[in-house]
Design a protein around this motif. Structure first.
Motif: not given
Length: 379
Positions: A232-246
């Motif tokens: 989960v941490n690895q996937m969320v980190d990847a998303i948050r590189e571009h999107d910190d809102q959704h």
């Protein structure tokens, strides 16, 4: 709609046929956020409470996933989204396949990316939010051999690249409700290693589709909580590189319900920190709505809670409606199914089956209940 003459009818038809991507429209959807107290969803602009009432658009009547026909037959998607809106839904859960979005471990399929951009615009136009579920491998024919050959570390890196790419495309769209990291991830049994000669990451075949996927083939001395948290941490980190809102979630099988006890895994304190809300898939059994409600309460962990899949598969429509009503005190949304055919179309099929009749009746019930969603009891 009244048409005065053939000329005006033709003009109207042409206007309605203009591609949605060529229409400049004000975005009226407000981004969805978690309330300040962490208890429920709100519209970011007004802080008004928001409840999810949606459908899984996981395949059409022929069993095709959206990314298998949305390029060649885009008009079908446009028509289906209009039909979904007419049902009273405010959210559509879509399922995106790894093999359709990645040409290699570090290379996206640009055609799929472009089509996703069109889908975002369509959702904005229709006023529908998207629950974007990724990493799907439902159809084995679409799972690349190179992807199946990857070991756990490289597979996770590829999955993170998938989410990084999706988030980059979706970050600015108000139509995105959430990213669902994977549909129903599972683990091997304790001390079990999946046969190395098989190395099948998928299991639980149902109607030619594999909805369940392993995160690892070998626990290798780790607990399930440790593996789930790291993934989960690895996937969320990847998303948050571009999107910190959704918002981010994981749609899970409610093992608490399936086995009559136990505790949630992904929604345990050890794993759930990076997940914005809980998503579980419930199909109450006949005469066992009480048990379903009790099991669902195990996922009421102080975050918003959504029943991300539901259908009168094992119970009556009346019992499912009762499940919704009784769960409303602690639940923030429900997502059923829509497979590209309206209730009327299903009832008029020359080869209609009992399954078609059940689906048609449930769609009518779902539409009627949509008017009640805003006034369901508060948590």
């Amino acid at each position: 709609m009244h048409v005065l003459n053939a000329v005006s009818s033709t003009i109207l038809f042409c206007l309605l046929s203009v591609s949605i991507t060529n229409i400049t429209m004000a975005q009226t959807l407000s981004p969805i956020r978690v309330s300040d107290d962490g208890d429920h969803f709100v519209l970011a602009e007004t802080q008004q409470r928001f409840r999810v009432w949606g459908v899984n658009y996981d395949h059409n009547g022929s069993g095709e996933l959206i990314d298998e026909y949305w390029i060649e037959r885009w008009d079908e998607v446009v028509e289906d989204f209009a039909e979904i809106k007419s049902l009273g839904a405010n959210c559509v859960r879509i399922h995106l396949q790894v093999g359709k979005f990645l040409d290699a471990a570090d290379k996206v399929n640009q055609s799929a990316v472009d089509q996703l951009k069109k889908l975002l615009k369509l959702a904005e136009h229709q006023g529908l939010y998207l629950d974007i579920t990724g990493l799907a491998c439902y159809h084995k024919v679409n799972v690349p051999e190179w992807y199946d050959r990857l070991d756990e570390q490289d597979r996770w890196q590829t999955q993170a690249f998938f989410w990084r790419s999706i988030a980059k495309v979706c970050r600015d769209s108000p139509a995105v409700f959430c990213y669902d990291l994977m549909n129903e991830p599972i683990f091997p049994a304790e001390k079990q290693v999946v046969d190395s000669s098989d190395r099948d990451w998928l299991t639980g075949e149902l109607g030619g589709k594999f909805f369940v996927q392993r995160l690892t083939l070998d626990l290798n001395g780790r607990t399930r909580q440790e593996i789930a948290k790291a993934w989960v941490n690895q996937m969320v980190d990847a998303i948050r590189e571009h999107d910190d809102q959704h918002l981010v979630t994981v749609g899970v099988i409610p093992w608490v319900f399936a086995f009559g006890g136990g505790k949630p895994l992904f929604y345990s304190p050890e794993v759930s920190e990076r997940l914005d809300f809980a998503s579980v898939h419930f199909y109450p059994q006949k005469d066992k709505v009480d048990e379903a409600i009790t099991a669902l309460k195990a996922y009421d962990i102080g975050k918003p809670l959504i029943v991300e899949e539901m259908f009168p598969l094992k119970c009556s429509a009346a019992e499912l409606a009762d499940f919704i009503d009784r769960s409303a005190k602690f639940t923030d949304g429900w997502i059923s199914f829509y497979w590209g055919e309206t209730s009327e179309q299903l009832k008029q099929k020359s080869d209609a089956t009992i399954a078609h009749a059940i689906t048609a009746a449930w769609l009518e019930k779902f539409q009627a209940m949509s008017e009640q969603v805003p006034v369901l009891p508060s948590r």
